[in-house]
Structure formats: C-alpha cells, structure tokens
Design an enzyme around this catalytic site. Structure first.
Site, PDB file in Angstrom:
ATOM      1  N   TYR A   3      -2.267  -0.501  10.737  1.00 49.17           N
ATOM      2  CA  TYR A   3      -2.503  -1.108   9.418  1.00 49.17           C
ATOM      3  C   TYR A   3      -1.282  -0.929   8.527  1.00 49.17           C
ATOM      4  O   TYR A   3      -0.785  -1.880   7.919  1.00 49.17           O
ATOM      5  CB  TYR A   3      -3.736  -0.471   8.751  1.00 49.17           C
ATOM      6  N   SER A  19       0.833  -1.202   0.000  1.00 50.80           N
ATOM      7  CA  SER A  19       0.000   0.000   0.000  1.00 50.80           C
ATOM      8  C   SER A  19       0.869   1.253   0.000  1.00 50.80           C
ATOM      9  O   SER A  19       1.998   1.244   0.508  1.00 50.80           O
ATOM     10  CB  SER A  19      -0.853  -0.052   1.265  1.00 50.80           C
ATOM     11  N   LYS A  33       1.671  -3.699   6.754  1.00 56.65           N
ATOM     12  CA  LYS A  33       2.120  -3.813   5.359  1.00 56.65           C
ATOM     13  C   LYS A  33       3.637  -3.679   5.280  1.00 56.65           C
ATOM     14  O   LYS A  33       4.310  -4.429   4.557  1.00 56.65           O
ATOM     15  CB  LYS A  33       1.443  -2.737   4.494  1.00 56.65           C
TER      16      LYS A  33
HETATM   17  N1  LIG Z   1      -8.811  -0.906  -1.068  1.00 56.28           N
HETATM   18  C1  LIG Z   1      -7.765  -0.135  -0.797  1.00 56.28           C
HETATM   19  O1  LIG Z   1      -7.902   1.091  -0.708  1.00 56.28           O
HETATM   20  C2  LIG Z   1      -6.386  -0.734  -0.625  1.00 56.28           C
HETATM   21  C3  LIG Z   1      -5.264   0.096  -0.766  1.00 56.28           C
HETATM   22  C4  LIG Z   1      -3.995  -0.461  -0.576  1.00 56.28           C
HETATM   23  C5  LIG Z   1      -3.863  -1.815  -0.260  1.00 56.28           C
HETATM   24  N2  LIG Z   1      -4.973  -2.581  -0.120  1.00 56.28           N
HETATM   25  C6  LIG Z   1      -4.799  -3.998   0.228  1.00 56.28           C
HETATM   26  O2  LIG Z   1      -5.345  -4.787  -0.805  1.00 56.28           O
HETATM   27  C7  LIG Z   1      -5.881  -6.003  -0.281  1.00 56.28           C
HETATM   28  C8  LIG Z   1      -7.317  -6.171  -0.756  1.00 56.28           C
HETATM   29  O3  LIG Z   1      -8.057  -5.022  -0.352  1.00 56.28           O
HETATM   30  P1  LIG Z   1      -9.605  -4.871  -0.669  1.00 56.28           P
HETATM   31  O4  LIG Z   1      -9.875  -3.430  -0.845  1.00 56.28           O
HETATM   32  O5  LIG Z   1     -10.008  -5.823  -1.721  1.00 56.28           O
HETATM   33  O6  LIG Z   1     -10.208  -5.301   0.741  1.00 56.28           O
HETATM   34  P2  LIG Z   1     -11.432  -6.269   1.065  1.00 56.28           P
HETATM   35  O7  LIG Z   1     -11.688  -6.162   2.527  1.00 56.28           O
HETATM   36  O8  LIG Z   1     -12.565  -6.003   0.147  1.00 56.28           O
HETATM   37  O9  LIG Z   1     -10.807  -7.699   0.710  1.00 56.28           O
HETATM   38  C9  LIG Z   1     -10.003  -8.417   1.604  1.00 56.28           C
HETATM   39  C10 LIG Z   1     -10.602  -9.796   1.736  1.00 56.28           C
HETATM   40  O10 LIG Z   1      -9.802 -10.573   2.627  1.00 56.28           O
HETATM   41  C11 LIG Z   1     -10.659 -11.335   3.444  1.00 56.28           C
HETATM   42  N3  LIG Z   1      -9.894 -11.671   4.654  1.00 56.28           N
HETATM   43  C12 LIG Z   1      -9.414 -10.839   5.612  1.00 56.28           C
HETATM   44  N4  LIG Z   1      -8.724 -11.547   6.539  1.00 56.28           N
HETATM   45  C13 LIG Z   1      -8.765 -12.852   6.144  1.00 56.28           C
HETATM   46  C14 LIG Z   1      -8.255 -14.056   6.684  1.00 56.28           C
HETATM   47  N5  LIG Z   1      -7.567 -14.082   7.830  1.00 56.28           N
HETATM   48  N6  LIG Z   1      -8.485 -15.216   6.015  1.00 56.28           N
HETATM   49  C15 LIG Z   1      -9.191 -15.221   4.859  1.00 56.28           C
HETATM   50  N7  LIG Z   1      -9.701 -14.118   4.307  1.00 56.28           N
HETATM   51  C16 LIG Z   1      -9.509 -12.937   4.953  1.00 56.28           C
HETATM   52  C17 LIG Z   1     -11.884 -10.476   3.671  1.00 56.28           C
HETATM   53  O11 LIG Z   1     -13.048 -11.224   3.999  1.00 56.28           O
HETATM   54  C18 LIG Z   1     -12.021  -9.777   2.317  1.00 56.28           C
HETATM   55  O12 LIG Z   1     -12.862 -10.519   1.454  1.00 56.28           O
HETATM   56  C19 LIG Z   1      -5.726  -5.900   1.233  1.00 56.28           C
HETATM   57  O13 LIG Z   1      -4.551  -6.591   1.598  1.00 56.28           O
HETATM   58  C20 LIG Z   1      -5.585  -4.425   1.476  1.00 56.28           C
HETATM   59  O14 LIG Z   1      -4.848  -4.166   2.646  1.00 56.28           O
HETATM   60  C21 LIG Z   1      -6.239  -2.079  -0.306  1.00 56.28           C
END
Ligand SMILES: NC(=O)c1ccc[n+]([C@@H]2O[C@H](COP(=O)([O-])OP(=O)(O)OC[C@H]3O[C@@H](n4cnc5c(N)ncnc54)[C@H](O)[C@@H]3O)[C@@H](O)[C@H]2O)c1
Length: 335
Positions: free
Chosen positions: A147, A123, A151
């Site tokens: 958070y 991120s 990362k």
């Molecule tokens: N959306 C953003 O703004 C953003 C920005 C930078 C990085 N990220 C990273 O990208 C990744 C995906 O983000 P997203 O926006 O799709 O989030 P999201 O919450 O929609 O998707 C994450 C998924 O992981 C699942 N999850 C969480 N912990 C788990 C576990 N222990 N076992 C199994 N499943 C688990 C959740 O149920 C969810 O479906 C994450 O790692 C997030 O930190 C997101």
C-alpha cells in the site's frame, strides 16, 4: 467543475461537503468497492445540494473520457484507492493494479482533455520509519507495505509527469491519521467487516458490537508504552483540500505538504479521551506488538501553515465526540 474520485468514501464524502458548502460545482465518481451509495442522500441532507454522481471505476479509461466529455472539469481531487495496509501485504497485485492503474488512467485522460490540476491523496506511510519525529516533507522516503509503495510510486509518477508537462500542477497531500466525523452525525467512517483502524474499532466496542479493544504493545518507548500517532479530524483534513485546490488554481505551481496536527497521542490517550466524550467504558487488553508497527510518529505541520495558511482546528476530544455521535446515530453505519 471539480471532479472527486473515491467521492463516497470516508475522506471523499467530507471533502465533497466542504466543497459544496464553499460553492463549488462538483461531480463525484466511485465504484462503491468500499463505500455506500446512501452517502449521497446524507450529503444532500447536510448541504441541500443534490450531488452529481457517476458509479464507475477510475481505472476505466473509456468511462473517464466520457465523463470529461460530459463535464468541463477544471481540477481533480483523487481519493480513489484501496487503503488497508495489512490486506495489501497479502494481496499486493490487487493494490498495485487498482492504485497505480487508477492514477495512470486518470492522468492520461486528464492530459488528453487539457485538465492539469490535481490534488493527490498521499500518506504518512511514505516516510522511512527510521526518520526522527516529527516527520518533515524533505525527509527520506520508503515503505514497509505494498500500500505504502503504491503511494510512493504514485508520487514519483506525478513528479515525472510534471517534468514532462509543466502545465501540470499537483498538490501532494500526506495525511496522518484521520478520525472523527461531520458534526451532523450524518456521514462518517463506515468500514466493511472488522475495522482496520483504531477509532472505528473503539466506537464499535462502545456500541457493544465488539467485546474489547486489543492494544498491540505496551512496552513501546512512549510516555505510556502504547503507540503514538498524529490524529487529525476528518473535517480539518477536508478543509486542507480546499486550501490546496485554491493554491493550485491561483497558479502558484505544485505543492507538497503534510496534513496533520503536529501532535502525537498514544492509544491510551485516545481511549481515555473517547471514554470522556462518550461517557462509555472501553474495555481493553494488551496484545503482542504487530510486525511492522513503530513506536511513534507525528507530523511537522509548519509547511502547511506557512504555504497553505491551513492548520488543524479540532482537538482530540472533539474528534472523539464527533466519532461517537456518528456511531451512536448510525449503529450499523449506512445500512
Ligand atoms: N483513511 C486513512 O487513514 C488514510 C490515510 C492516508 C491516506 N489515505 C488515502 O486517502 C484516500 C481516501 O481514503 P479514505 O479513508 O476515504 O478511504 P475509503 O476507502 O473510505 O475511500 C476510498 C474510496 O475509493 C473508492 N475506490 C477504490 N478504488 C476505486 C476505483 N478503482 N474506482 C473508483 N473508486 C474506487 C472506494 O469505493 C472508496 O469509496 C485513499 O487514497 C487513501 O489511500 C487514507
């Protein structure tokens, strides 16, 4: 076979679609703590492929081992994590346990099962906020939230793992601010409760679920006083994962890249673009700045262009159009 963790989440589901469209065999896992099982039917409707899915926690080592015994997994795209910056401040241990536990168990099982190819969701929050913009991959790192630290620590763990076992190749993908949805309107961002992110908040105001948008700060040193970020269409982001996967699988070694558009837009720019795309008025009020916020950041996206031959294609208007299509076709998300 490619394994996607966090596969039913916002970015995971869009990446799953892109992989299936590109002909990959994919299995998805998720514990559904922040997503909905109905995503699977939507993925099938878009791709005409029945998704292979197992509900499980990525911190569960035994379940992971069974999964690797069941499928011959060549590479993993690891999205599973908790992602709400504010909640991580109030609940740091939950975030460290889930996000670091997940990467630890996953890489341990991958090592045991001789699977050494990993795409990791990092991120822009790993950059020290004092860096000049645009953020480049080599700039100093640091974080202001648990958070962000999960990362940063995950990146460090993976770097140490690569040193100890040179078979490993890792794509460290530092995302900026994903918004938008698949053009079908079948999948999109479906936050539980009050949205933490700006775009789902705007779409919920547009559909009448929330009375107005609060904009935190109108006295930042930006062109209109509101905060500037690098918004990237989630489908562009998903396609970046395909490029990263191909890069790793062609044996070129590890790679660290920003995935952003390289352009900054303010909150008011986004509101105006959304109003035009949706033909709806978004009432807003200014509120005091939030602690920890910063005026502006966006990516330098040159390295992703050069090394992955990837660049974002969709503009802000298209991001707004697709977000609005998703919200208006699904006023209550997947429910
Ligand atoms: N959306 C953003 O703004 C953003 C920005 C930078 C990085 N990220 C990273 O990208 C990744 C995906 O983000 P997203 O926006 O799709 O989030 P999201 O919450 O929609 O998707 C994450 C998924 O992981 C699942 N999850 C969480 N912990 C788990 C576990 N222990 N076992 C199994 N499943 C688990 C959740 O149920 C969810 O479906 C994450 O790692 C997030 O930190 C997101």
């Amino acid at each position: 076979m490619i394994l996607i963790t966090g596969a039913t989440g916002y970015i995971g589901s869009h990446t799953w679609v892109e992989l299936l469209n590109a002909g990959y065999d994919v299995v998805g896992i998720d514990n559904l703590c922040n997503s909905n099982i109905k995503v699977l039917d939507r993925i099938e409707a878009i791709t005409s492929v029945k998704p292979k899915f197992i509900e499980m926690n990525v911190c569960n080592s035994n379940a992971l081992k069974s999964l690797f015994n069941l499928y011959s997994i060549d590479a993993v795209i690891h999205f599973a994590a908790l992602k709400a910056v504010g909640k991580s401040v109030n609940n740091p241990l939950e975030y460290y346990k889930n996000n670091l536990g997940g990467i630890l168990e996953l890489t341990q099982v991958m090592s045991e099962k001789n699977c050494f190819t990993l795409v990791f969701s990092s991120s822009a929050t790993v950059y020290d906020a004092n860096n000049p913009i645009p953020y480049q991959e080599g700039m100093p790192l640091g974080s202001t939230s648990p958070y962000g630290w999960t990362k940063l620590m995950s990146e460090q763990m993976l770097r140490d793992l690569e040193i100890s076992n040179p078979n490993f190749s890792v794509a460290y993908l530092r995302y900026f601010n994903p918004i938008g949805a698949h053009e079908s309107g079948f999948i999109g961002e479906d936050p539980l409760g009050i949205p933490n992110n700006l775009m789902p908040y705007i779409t919920q105001v547009a559909i009448g679920k929330r009375p107005h948008l609060s904009i935190y700060g109108n006295d930042w040193l930006t062109h209109d006083g509101t905060g500037v970020r690098d918004y990237i269409h989630v489908v562009d982001l998903a396609r970046g994962h395909l490029k990263a996967l191909n890069y790793l699988m062609s044996g070129k070694g590890s790679i660290l890249v920003n995935l952003g558009t390289g352009k900054g837009f303010s909150v008011l720019d986004l509101v105006k673009a959304f109003e035009k795309a949706s033909n709806r008025k978004i009432p807003y009020q200014f509120a005091p700045r939030r602690i920890g916020d910063i005026a502006a950041f966006y990516s330098d996206s040159a390295r992703a262009q050069k090394d992955l031959n990837w660049r974002a294609e969709y503009d802000l208007y298209r991001m707004c159009e697709d977000s609005w299509r998703w919200q208006s076709m699904n006023p209550n998300g997947y429910e």
